[in-house]
Structures are given as C-alpha cells and as structure tokens.
Write a protein that holds these residues in place. Sequence first.
Motif, PDB file in Angstrom:
ATOM      1  N   GLY A 171       0.790  -1.220   0.000  1.00  0.00           N
ATOM      2  CA  GLY A 171       0.000   0.000   0.000  1.00  0.00           C
ATOM      3  C   GLY A 171       0.820   1.267   0.000  1.00  0.00           C
ATOM      4  O   GLY A 171       0.277   2.355  -0.233  1.00  0.00           O
ATOM      5  N   TYR A 172       2.122   1.160   0.260  1.00  0.00           N
ATOM      6  CA  TYR A 172       2.976   2.341   0.311  1.00  0.00           C
ATOM      7  C   TYR A 172       3.670   2.565  -1.024  1.00  0.00           C
ATOM      8  O   TYR A 172       3.939   1.622  -1.778  1.00  0.00           O
ATOM      9  CB  TYR A 172       4.020   2.204   1.421  1.00  0.00           C
ATOM     10  CG  TYR A 172       3.439   2.392   2.800  1.00  0.00           C
ATOM     11  CD1 TYR A 172       3.463   3.630   3.424  1.00  0.00           C
ATOM     12  CD2 TYR A 172       2.837   1.332   3.472  1.00  0.00           C
ATOM     13  CE1 TYR A 172       2.911   3.812   4.685  1.00  0.00           C
ATOM     14  CE2 TYR A 172       2.282   1.502   4.729  1.00  0.00           C
ATOM     15  CZ  TYR A 172       2.324   2.749   5.331  1.00  0.00           C
ATOM     16  OH  TYR A 172       1.769   2.916   6.569  1.00  0.00           O
ATOM     17  N   ALA A 173       3.971   3.835  -1.305  1.00  0.00           N
ATOM     18  CA  ALA A 173       4.703   4.213  -2.508  1.00  0.00           C
ATOM     19  C   ALA A 173       6.110   4.653  -2.124  1.00  0.00           C
ATOM     20  O   ALA A 173       6.392   4.953  -0.956  1.00  0.00           O
ATOM     21  CB  ALA A 173       3.977   5.345  -3.232  1.00  0.00           C
ATOM     22  N   GLN A 174       7.002   4.719  -3.105  1.00  0.00           N
ATOM     23  CA  GLN A 174       8.392   5.092  -2.847  1.00  0.00           C
ATOM     24  C   GLN A 174       8.972   5.770  -4.071  1.00  0.00           C
ATOM     25  O   GLN A 174       8.504   5.600  -5.198  1.00  0.00           O
ATOM     26  CB  GLN A 174       9.224   3.850  -2.536  1.00  0.00           C
ATOM     27  CG  GLN A 174       9.202   2.826  -3.667  1.00  0.00           C
ATOM     28  CD  GLN A 174      10.244   1.748  -3.520  1.00  0.00           C
ATOM     29  OE1 GLN A 174      11.425   2.036  -3.586  1.00  0.00           O
ATOM     30  NE2 GLN A 174       9.786   0.519  -3.323  1.00  0.00           N
ATOM     31  N   SER A 175      10.021   6.557  -3.843  1.00  0.00           N
ATOM     32  CA  SER A 175      10.786   7.128  -4.946  1.00  0.00           C
ATOM     33  C   SER A 175      12.167   7.508  -4.432  1.00  0.00           C
ATOM     34  O   SER A 175      12.377   7.647  -3.220  1.00  0.00           O
ATOM     35  CB  SER A 175      10.093   8.357  -5.539  1.00  0.00           C
ATOM     36  OG  SER A 175      10.097   9.432  -4.619  1.00  0.00           O
ATOM     37  N   VAL A 176      13.119   7.680  -5.352  1.00  0.00           N
ATOM     38  CA  VAL A 176      14.469   8.107  -5.010  1.00  0.00           C
ATOM     39  C   VAL A 176      14.493   9.631  -4.970  1.00  0.00           C
ATOM     40  O   VAL A 176      14.019  10.300  -5.900  1.00  0.00           O
ATOM     41  CB  VAL A 176      15.489   7.577  -6.031  1.00  0.00           C
ATOM     42  CG1 VAL A 176      16.884   8.120  -5.731  1.00  0.00           C
ATOM     43  CG2 VAL A 176      15.492   6.053  -6.016  1.00  0.00           C
ATOM     44  N   VAL A 177      15.030  10.185  -3.890  1.00  0.00           N
ATOM     45  CA  VAL A 177      15.125  11.636  -3.742  1.00  0.00           C
ATOM     46  C   VAL A 177      16.426  12.144  -4.362  1.00  0.00           C
ATOM     47  O   VAL A 177      16.430  13.091  -5.151  1.00  0.00           O
ATOM     48  CB  VAL A 177      15.053  12.046  -2.254  1.00  0.00           C
ATOM     49  CG1 VAL A 177      15.162  13.566  -2.106  1.00  0.00           C
ATOM     50  CG2 VAL A 177      13.770  11.539  -1.615  1.00  0.00           C
ATOM     51  N   ILE A 178      17.534  11.518  -4.013  1.00  0.00           N
ATOM     52  CA  ILE A 178      18.843  11.940  -4.503  1.00  0.00           C
ATOM     53  C   ILE A 178      19.798  10.771  -4.367  1.00  0.00           C
ATOM     54  O   ILE A 178      19.633   9.919  -3.486  1.00  0.00           O
ATOM     55  CB  ILE A 178      19.339  13.186  -3.734  1.00  0.00           C
ATOM     56  CG1 ILE A 178      20.532  13.839  -4.441  1.00  0.00           C
ATOM     57  CG2 ILE A 178      19.624  12.862  -2.271  1.00  0.00           C
ATOM     58  CD1 ILE A 178      20.857  15.230  -3.904  1.00  0.00           C
ATOM     59  N   ARG A 179      20.777  10.715  -5.252  1.00  0.00           N
ATOM     60  CA  ARG A 179      21.747   9.612  -5.270  1.00  0.00           C
ATOM     61  C   ARG A 179      23.158  10.163  -5.439  1.00  0.00           C
ATOM     62  O   ARG A 179      23.342  11.331  -5.787  1.00  0.00           O
ATOM     63  CB  ARG A 179      21.416   8.647  -6.405  1.00  0.00           C
ATOM     64  CG  ARG A 179      21.531   9.343  -7.756  1.00  0.00           C
ATOM     65  CD  ARG A 179      21.164   8.532  -8.934  1.00  0.00           C
ATOM     66  NE  ARG A 179      19.797   8.039  -8.965  1.00  0.00           N
ATOM     67  CZ  ARG A 179      18.708   8.768  -9.179  1.00  0.00           C
ATOM     68  NH1 ARG A 179      18.823  10.085  -9.310  1.00  0.00           N
ATOM     69  NH2 ARG A 179      17.512   8.217  -9.249  1.00  0.00           N
ATOM     70  N   ILE A 190      19.185   8.316  -1.263  1.00  0.00           N
ATOM     71  CA  ILE A 190      18.122   8.557  -0.282  1.00  0.00           C
ATOM     72  C   ILE A 190      16.779   8.323  -0.969  1.00  0.00           C
ATOM     73  O   ILE A 190      16.529   8.851  -2.051  1.00  0.00           O
ATOM     74  CB  ILE A 190      18.159  10.001   0.252  1.00  0.00           C
ATOM     75  CG1 ILE A 190      19.545  10.362   0.766  1.00  0.00           C
ATOM     76  CG2 ILE A 190      17.094  10.185   1.342  1.00  0.00           C
ATOM     77  CD1 ILE A 190      19.989   9.577   1.956  1.00  0.00           C
ATOM     78  N   ALA A 191      15.936   7.532  -0.336  1.00  0.00           N
ATOM     79  CA  ALA A 191      14.589   7.279  -0.852  1.00  0.00           C
ATOM     80  C   ALA A 191      13.561   7.807   0.140  1.00  0.00           C
ATOM     81  O   ALA A 191      13.842   7.955   1.330  1.00  0.00           O
ATOM     82  CB  ALA A 191      14.379   5.786  -1.091  1.00  0.00           C
ATOM     83  N   VAL A 192      12.368   8.087  -0.363  1.00  0.00           N
ATOM     84  CA  VAL A 192      11.262   8.507   0.487  1.00  0.00           C
ATOM     85  C   VAL A 192      10.103   7.542   0.271  1.00  0.00           C
ATOM     86  O   VAL A 192       9.861   7.075  -0.834  1.00  0.00           O
ATOM     87  CB  VAL A 192      10.851   9.967   0.185  1.00  0.00           C
ATOM     88  CG1 VAL A 192      10.345  10.141  -1.237  1.00  0.00           C
ATOM     89  CG2 VAL A 192       9.817  10.457   1.186  1.00  0.00           C
ATOM     90  N   VAL A 193       9.401   7.242   1.374  1.00  0.00           N
ATOM     91  CA  VAL A 193       8.267   6.319   1.359  1.00  0.00           C
ATOM     92  C   VAL A 193       7.051   7.069   1.896  1.00  0.00           C
ATOM     93  O   VAL A 193       7.158   7.812   2.880  1.00  0.00           O
ATOM     94  CB  VAL A 193       8.554   5.073   2.222  1.00  0.00           C
ATOM     95  CG1 VAL A 193       7.354   4.130   2.224  1.00  0.00           C
ATOM     96  CG2 VAL A 193       9.808   4.352   1.721  1.00  0.00           C
ATOM     97  N   TRP A 194       5.893   6.864   1.272  1.00  0.00           N
ATOM     98  CA  TRP A 194       4.669   7.519   1.728  1.00  0.00           C
ATOM     99  C   TRP A 194       3.463   6.660   1.356  1.00  0.00           C
ATOM    100  O   TRP A 194       3.565   5.745   0.540  1.00  0.00           O
ATOM    101  CB  TRP A 194       4.549   8.913   1.124  1.00  0.00           C
ATOM    102  CG  TRP A 194       4.233   8.933  -0.344  1.00  0.00           C
ATOM    103  CD1 TRP A 194       3.021   9.071  -0.933  1.00  0.00           C
ATOM    104  CD2 TRP A 194       5.158   8.777  -1.439  1.00  0.00           C
ATOM    105  NE1 TRP A 194       3.109   9.024  -2.301  1.00  0.00           N
ATOM    106  CE2 TRP A 194       4.422   8.844  -2.641  1.00  0.00           C
ATOM    107  CE3 TRP A 194       6.538   8.581  -1.509  1.00  0.00           C
ATOM    108  CZ2 TRP A 194       5.028   8.729  -3.893  1.00  0.00           C
ATOM    109  CZ3 TRP A 194       7.137   8.462  -2.755  1.00  0.00           C
ATOM    110  CH2 TRP A 194       6.389   8.537  -3.928  1.00  0.00           C
ATOM    111  N   HIS A 195       2.331   6.975   1.976  1.00  0.00           N
ATOM    112  CA  HIS A 195       1.093   6.280   1.645  1.00  0.00           C
ATOM    113  C   HIS A 195       0.254   7.189   0.747  1.00  0.00           C
ATOM    114  O   HIS A 195       0.051   8.366   1.069  1.00  0.00           O
ATOM    115  CB  HIS A 195       0.307   5.915   2.907  1.00  0.00           C
ATOM    116  CG  HIS A 195      -0.667   4.799   2.693  1.00  0.00           C
ATOM    117  ND1 HIS A 195      -1.839   4.972   2.001  1.00  0.00           N
ATOM    118  CD2 HIS A 195      -0.633   3.491   3.056  1.00  0.00           C
ATOM    119  CE1 HIS A 195      -2.494   3.823   1.949  1.00  0.00           C
ATOM    120  NE2 HIS A 195      -1.784   2.901   2.578  1.00  0.00           N
TER     121      HIS A 195
END
Length: 697
Positions: A123-131, A684-689
């Motif tokens: 149910g959660y989404a994710q994306s890469v913020v910076i690498r 760095i990744a971020v996770v959210w619903h």
Amino acid sequence: MTRKPLPLLSSGHSGGSRSAMTCLYRCGNACDHPAPNESGNEYFGDMARSEVSRRGVLQAAGAGAIVLGLAGAGVAGSSEAAEAAHGAAENAANSWRPGRGPQPLTFGAVEPNTADALTVAAGYAQSVVIRWGDAVVPGAPAFDAYNQSPAAQEKQFGYNNDFVAILPLDHSDRHALLVCNHEYTNEELMFPGFTGLANLTVEQQKTAIAAHGMSVVEIERVRGTGQWRPVAHGRRAYNRRISALSTKFRLTGPVAGTASVRTAADPAGRTVIGTLNNCSGGVTPWGTVLSGEENFNQYFVGADGAPQEAKASLDRYGISTATRYPSGSRQWDKADPRFDLTATPNEANRFGWIVEVDPFDPDSTPRKHTALGRFKHEAANIVIAPDGRVAVYMGDDERFDYLYKFVTHKRYRPGDNRHNLTLLESGDLYVAKFSYTSAAEIDGSGKLPGDGAFDGSGVWLPLVKDNRSMVEGMTVEQVLVHTRLAADKIGPTKMDRPEDVEANPVTGHIYVALTNNTQRGTAGKAAADEVNPRNANKHGHILELVEDRGDHAGTSFTWSIPIVCGDPADPATYFAGYDKTKVSRISCPDNVMFDRSGNLWISTDGNAFGTNDGLFAVPLSGPEAGHLKQFLTVPKGAETCGPALTGDGESLFVAVQHPGEFSGASWDSPASVWPDGDHAKPGIAVVWHPDGRSIGR
C-alpha cells in the motif's frame, strides 16, 4: 545498457554476515582484528545489586522537559537572513509534540528477501530523492563515472549516505532541508577499471576524499503527496557540500589549541580540514545538526613511525602501529601527507569528535566539540533536562566499548541562538557502569533470569567534572583526547557495540541499539552479563535506560532490555513478552528513531540471517508492546540508514547505503543495479502512503 547483477556472494567474514568488502571499506576490517579494548577493568560492578523496578516513571517535570530538535541554526555572526531562518526553524522544532499515547501499527509485515530493490509494506509508494553524483551546489557537472574529479565531487552528492535529518523551512511540511552524512567510500564500486587501492591515481584518491563528509540539500514536497524532490537549481540557497578534502572545521572546547592537536600545517591547533567516516548523528533543539566521526582510524598510515609515547593510544583506537600500510589501506598519504602519522602524528587526534553543522548558513564554519570526548562516535542525541541543561547521549561503536553521556554547564535558552551555540563547548563527561538484579543466573545463553527480566540499575561515572579531570594521572586534555584510555581506568561496563542512542519523545526513556559482539565469552574476553546477556552475540539487542527522577542531567538510572534480537523461534530472543509467533525476525540493530506515538523504529546493518537488511517498528507500551514488524527491506548488499520522518509523520526518508557491496563486485560487474538499473549507487529514498495516512498506520 542494463548490466546483469552478480549473484549474492558469501563473505567468509568472521564478524557476521556483512560482506568482506563492507568490512574492509567501512571500518578497516575491525572485526578481523583483536578488539582494541584489552583493559582489565572489572565490569560486573561493585555496587550493591539491589532489586530494582524494571520500569521507572518520569516525574511530570522531567516528562515536560523533553525537547527534540527538528530544525537548523547558525554560528555566531550569521547573516540576518540566516538568523530569521533559524528562528522560524527553532519555533517549528519546539512546537513538535508527541502524540497522545500509543497508536497502532497496522501495516502488514514485509517478508525477508534478497531482492535487488527497496521493498516496502503493501500500500505504500516510494521514490528516489537523490543519489551519489547528483548535483548539489550550482555549477555541479552531470555525473560521469569515467570523468570523475575532486572538483566535481565537491559539488555533487557524496558517497555512502548514512544519517538523515529533515529540517523544516516552514510550518506546512512542504519545504525542508535534507542533511546527510557521507560515511565512507568504496573505490571498487566507484571507479571503472578498478585494479586495487594501491593503483589508484592521486586524482582518484582526492575524489574519494571529497566524497566523504556531508550534504545539505533543499527539498520540496510534491503537491498533494508524501513524495519529496530536490528544488530547482535556481532556488538552492542553502545547498552545501562539506567534504573531507577542503572544508575547514573549528575546534572548540578544552582541547582546542593544545599540544595534542597542533600540527605543522595548523600550529595554533584550532582548524581542521575535513570530517571523516561520519556515521549517525542528531538534531539539536536550537536547530543545528550533530554528526559522529566513527571509524576514522582506517584512513591513517605510518603509525609504526609515530612517537613511541603515542602508540598506546593509537592502538586503543584501532590504528595499527605494526606496519606502515595496514591491510586494505587506502594509502591516502600519497594524495595528502597529513594522513601519514610518521610525519604528522597529531593528525589522528583531530578526528573522532562530534561535529556540529549549521545547515541554514552555507557560509558558516562547522565545529568539532572536544568537550564531548574523542572515540568512535556513532551518533549524538540531545535531551533537555528539567533544569535546562542539555544532556547528550553517545555510543562508542566497538566491541567491548562504552556508553557515554555529556551534560552541559550552561542552560538552554529558547530563541537565544548565540548562547545556545556555545552549549557544547563546556560540560561534564560521563561513562556508564551497570549493576544487575540477577547476575548469578546469567549463563550466556540468553535465557531470562528468574525475575523474568534483564534489568538493574547503574551510575554515570565522571571522566571530566567541573572542568577537572576525574581520572588519576590524566589531565583534562588527555582525558578528552584519549577518552577510551581514560574510561578504561575507571571501570565502566564493556558493551556489545553501542551504536545509536535516542530518547523516546513520549516517555523520555533512553534507548540504545547494541548491534552485536561475536567475541563476547570467547577465550580471554569478557563473558555475558545481565546487560549483555548472550555469549557469541551475533544478533544484538535493544537497551532501555530510565534516568532517576526523570533527570537527564543526573548520575543514576535504572535499565532493562525490552528486545533481544534474533529469530523469534530461538529461545534466546525476547520481545517485551509478546507472542513470538507473530513477530518478525530481526538481527543487528543499528540506527533507531521514534514516531510521535513513541513507537520505536529500528534499522539493521549486516543482519546474520543472510537476507537483506531492513527497517522495523515496535510499540513499547500498551497491549501491542513488543509486536515488532518489518516495514521495508533495502536492496541486496545495502545497509538501512537514516531513518527520518517529516514532522507530520506522512513521509519516511531512508538512506540506502552501499547497495551491491559484495566481494567480487565492481563498477564494471555490479552485484546490484539499484536505483537506476545500471550500476549500484547509494542514495536517499522517500516512502509515503498515497492516501496521506501517517507512516505505519
């Protein structure tokens, strides 16, 4: 062209399930060398072992004094604009309030895996913020692995991100600063055509040095979601790269200017170039970021030619005095002579400190605070005591080393930035000694004693008090520069790698991640005791401290162990008494954080199960206390770092450190292709619903 990753490779490393490559580059193969603490101090304690309560209760004054920072502040002389930003950030930080008691963690546990992906709860989404290699400061070139340079790297996001702080720039949780440590480099995974550390060019060595340090990056929330991204180039007013190559740091406190830290390049002993092996950290209530210099020892060579009187301390800090180039040495002396201790024996004394950085003033000079002692700092986290003084909790991440606390002489003044920036320059330094309620029952198996708990009391032993050394035969300067040797003399408790130390914002109780210690109970080493209850401890445990009367500036506490990590099917595990058939397995706790409800979140590093590391959450009170569940796993070969929540609890940031770090892997033959499908890059990744609910709900 997408490269096919290498299969999961075994390590053969004696310290656990970490890859041999990780052990080489991260800590200089610390687990393959004898533990530096060979002191004979007794560790069971000669205090009376009276029965104590397993849990303490904070007085209302103590509970009300808990202040956790979540903002940024500057050094004396900051610009007017920076001062305004500090004020807004400090207000945001100190308006942060914990929730009203326990809130359920309703997510479904992630199953252990070896996937080359960041796997999050359903149910959660994710994306890469910076690498690694992404632009940070204006003028940064696009990343090109085949044309790396020190000048480019000092403008790009550095390598191997560990600690993450999210510092609000407003009260809407839509604009913030991301501050991150860059702990260490892995040259095999950085440089195409790598043929050995000894064969790197000086240009490549300087690029690796520049990739150490810290980054400050402005980020913004993607409208209507919990996703975040870096702001556009033209708006990056705060962005900054702090590097080990060129950034100047100012020494503060009793050691600044003393003979121990003077060099030919810095005869005044007050200015250090760079920061090394920055592991975890903390955020102060007045808004600055603290960062711990950990395995700095591995960067220095030539200790065999250092003065004889310096060698005992060099050995105690894990710097080999037997040979010029220890096995796996980066040989940075070829790029910069300050890393040669034969020529510059005091240079090592200029690392191993707690660093304080102002993320809101990109022109400010970061500081290294000598009053907090010198050792392998994992992190530093702050609690304001009832009388307004500041307590800083710190772990020394080495087998059989110690847990420390620093208490400032001055008191915190809300809104007084100039005053608060001096708080860490003077204070009292302590080290922990534990006593036990069931010492005779501890057999090293992890079996609970008859009273049903691992628990006891303890005291903070003073090392420096009221600007005086409390260690016979050592001056204040010597105690603070050679803190490990000073602590050895007064008999603190030898611990199983104390790493991150955090305060629960709801209760004020202090929690310590003890990662592991496979040497406990082996020949000639300290055996299990009640606070380190397992011999050959490969999975680690979580320790809880409750300061007496809720006074974080005090000198006595009670303690207990709520989590003994490992496979729940193993009798030598414990999850606060919860039904273990419903609990996720966990191994090697490293970083910890709390959400507003006081739920504990635990990231792991090098778990001993052979599966990917991850992030776990567990309530500490109520009917679900001890119900630990895995929330995410990182890609194969990676370590879970960070983590950090936004103030509204809707976005979770996690640092994916050293993906694909397996023996035999290289840039040309990667063992991971996270995050872009081509080569392994820390990021760095971020996770959210998607529906905006708080993380964990």
